[in-house]
Design an enzyme around this catalytic site. Structure first.
Site, PDB file in Angstrom:
ATOM      1  N   TYR A  94     -33.712 -26.874 -43.694  1.00 32.19           N
ATOM      2  CA  TYR A  94     -33.286 -25.628 -43.065  1.00 32.19           C
ATOM      3  C   TYR A  94     -32.726 -24.651 -44.107  1.00 32.19           C
ATOM      4  O   TYR A  94     -33.073 -23.462 -44.113  1.00 32.19           O
ATOM      5  CB  TYR A  94     -32.232 -25.935 -42.007  1.00 32.19           C
ATOM      6  N   THR A 124     -25.321 -21.729 -29.729  1.00 36.99           N
ATOM      7  CA  THR A 124     -26.626 -21.427 -29.144  1.00 36.99           C
ATOM      8  C   THR A 124     -27.200 -22.685 -28.488  1.00 36.99           C
ATOM      9  O   THR A 124     -26.674 -23.786 -28.666  1.00 36.99           O
ATOM     10  CB  THR A 124     -27.612 -20.953 -30.230  1.00 36.99           C
ATOM     11  N   ASP A 181     -41.739 -13.893 -27.713  1.00 32.77           N
ATOM     12  CA  ASP A 181     -41.247 -15.268 -27.653  1.00 32.77           C
ATOM     13  C   ASP A 181     -42.369 -16.186 -27.191  1.00 32.77           C
ATOM     14  O   ASP A 181     -43.308 -15.747 -26.517  1.00 32.77           O
ATOM     15  CB  ASP A 181     -40.071 -15.358 -26.674  1.00 32.77           C
ATOM     16  N   ASP A 235     -46.708 -16.871 -30.520  1.00 29.09           N
ATOM     17  CA  ASP A 235     -46.229 -17.943 -31.395  1.00 29.09           C
ATOM     18  C   ASP A 235     -46.246 -17.401 -32.819  1.00 29.09           C
ATOM     19  O   ASP A 235     -47.304 -17.019 -33.324  1.00 29.09           O
ATOM     20  CB  ASP A 235     -47.147 -19.158 -31.257  1.00 29.09           C
ATOM     21  N   VAL A 236     -45.091 -17.368 -33.475  1.00 30.31           N
ATOM     22  CA  VAL A 236     -45.030 -16.750 -34.803  1.00 30.31           C
ATOM     23  C   VAL A 236     -45.787 -17.539 -35.870  1.00 30.31           C
ATOM     24  O   VAL A 236     -45.966 -17.047 -36.985  1.00 30.31           O
ATOM     25  CB  VAL A 236     -43.574 -16.513 -35.267  1.00 30.31           C
ATOM     26  N   LYS A 244     -33.941 -20.776 -45.226  1.00 30.98           N
ATOM     27  CA  LYS A 244     -33.063 -19.615 -45.128  1.00 30.98           C
ATOM     28  C   LYS A 244     -32.789 -19.005 -46.497  1.00 30.98           C
ATOM     29  O   LYS A 244     -32.586 -17.782 -46.615  1.00 30.98           O
ATOM     30  CB  LYS A 244     -31.762 -19.992 -44.415  1.00 30.98           C
ATOM     31  N   ASN A 275     -36.077 -12.606 -35.663  1.00 27.47           N
ATOM     32  CA  ASN A 275     -35.075 -13.610 -35.300  1.00 27.47           C
ATOM     33  C   ASN A 275     -35.654 -14.989 -35.002  1.00 27.47           C
ATOM     34  O   ASN A 275     -34.939 -15.983 -35.076  1.00 27.47           O
ATOM     35  CB  ASN A 275     -34.297 -13.118 -34.069  1.00 27.47           C
TER      36      ASN A 275
END
Length: 251
Positions: free
Chosen positions: A145, A180, A37, A53-54, A149, A80
Site C-alpha cells: 500500500y 471508512t 464507481d 472500473d478504473v 501511495k 479517489n
C-alpha cells in the site's frame, strides 16, 4: 459557501467513504457532481452516477465522456478510487502487487488521461489525488500500500509540473487513518477489534481516527477557485501524525 457554483466535478470511487463525502460536499457548495464507481447503486440525485472500473481503460474513458456530457464539461477531477493492502514485502505475491498498483496508481492515470481534454477547456481546472500518510511515513504491515501511495505522491508532483502552464492545478491529500468502510473491515478481521482500533487511534496525536468529512474538506480546499495559487502540494490530514512528536503521557 458557494465557491463551486457553476463548476463541474468528477469524483472516482465516489459511492462511499472519502469519495462520497467529497461528492456530497462539492454538491453542497454549488458544483454539479458526477460519481464514477464500480458500484454506484446507492448514489442518487443531485449526484450523477456512472459505473466504471478504473483498471479498465475503455470503461474509464466511456464513463468520463458520459460524465462530461451530463455536466456540460469538467472543471475538477478528484482521483479517489483506491484499495488497501496489508503485509510486508513477503506477504503479497506478484499478482497482488500488480493488482493494487493497477487500481491505486494506473487507475489515477487512466482517469486523468481521460479527463485532461475536458479540463484544458476549463477556466478553473484542478485535479486532487487521494494519497496517504503512508507515502511519507513508514508504517508497519503496509509495504505494498505504501509503495502505491509513494507513487501517487510522485505522480502528483510530476503532473503538477506538466500541466501548470495549461492552467491545470494538481495537488494531493495525505490522510492518516480514516474511519471508512475499509478500516471497518480491517478492524472486524482483527483478533481483538477494540484493541486494534485503540492502537490506530493512539498513533495519531489527536487520539482519534480522521473522519471522511475532514478529508473531503481538504479536497474541496485544494479544488476550490479560492486556492488558485496552490499546486504541487501534499496536504496532510493526519491528526498530526506526520509532523508531531509528542512525549509520552506521564502517569
Amino acid at each position: 459557501m458557494s465557491d463551486f457554483e457553476g463548476l463541474r466535478a468528477l469524483v472516482t470511487g465516489g459511492a462511499s467513504g472519502i469519495g462520497r463525502a467529497t461528492a456530497d460536499l462539492l454538491a453542497h457548495r454549488g458544483a454539479r457532481v458526477a460519481v464514477l464507481d464500480r458500484d454506484p447503486a446507492d448514489v442518487d440525485k443531485p449526484l450523477h452516477a456512472h459505473r466504471a472500473d478504473v483498471t479498465d481503460d475503455t470503461s474509464v474513458r466511456a464513463a468520463v465522456e458520459r460524465a462530461a456530457e451530463d455536466l456540460g464539461g469538467l472543471d475538477v477531477l478528484v482521483n479517489n478510487a483506491g484499495i488497501g493492502a496489508r503485509g510486508t514485502v513477503e506477504d503479497n505475491d506478484d499478482t497482488e502487487w500488480r493488482h493494487v498498483f493497477d487500481v491505486n496508481v494506473l487507475g489515477m492515470v487512466r482517469a486523468a488521461r481521460a479527463a485532461l481534454p475536458h479540463l484544458r477547456r476549463s477556466s478553473h481546472a484542478a485535479i486532487v489525488n487521494t494519497c496517504s500518510i503512508a507515502a511519507t511515513a513508514g508504517l508497519p504491515q503496509r509495504a505494498l500500500y505504501s509503495a502505491t501511495k509513494g507513487a501517487v505522491y510522485s505522480l502528483t508532483l510530476a503532473m503538477a509540473a506538466d500541466h501548470v502552464r495549461e492552467g491545470i492545478r494538481v495537488n494531493c491529500v495525505n490522510p492518516g487513518t480514516v474511519d471508512t468502510p475499509w478500516i471497518g473491515r480491517l478492524l472486524a478481521a482483527a483478533p481483538d477489534p477494540a484493541a486494534e482500533r485503540a492502537a490506530l487511534e493512539a498513533r495519531q496525536p489527536t487520539g482519534r481516527l480522521v473522519s471522511a468529512a475532514e478529508v473531503a474538506g481538504a479536497i474541496a480546499y485544494l479544488a476550490s477557485p479560492l486556492s488558485g495559487a496552490t499546486t504541487g502540494i501534499a496536504l496532510a490530514i493526519d491528526g498530526g501524525m506526520q509532523g508531531l512528536r509528542l512525549r509520552p503521557v506521564e502517569r
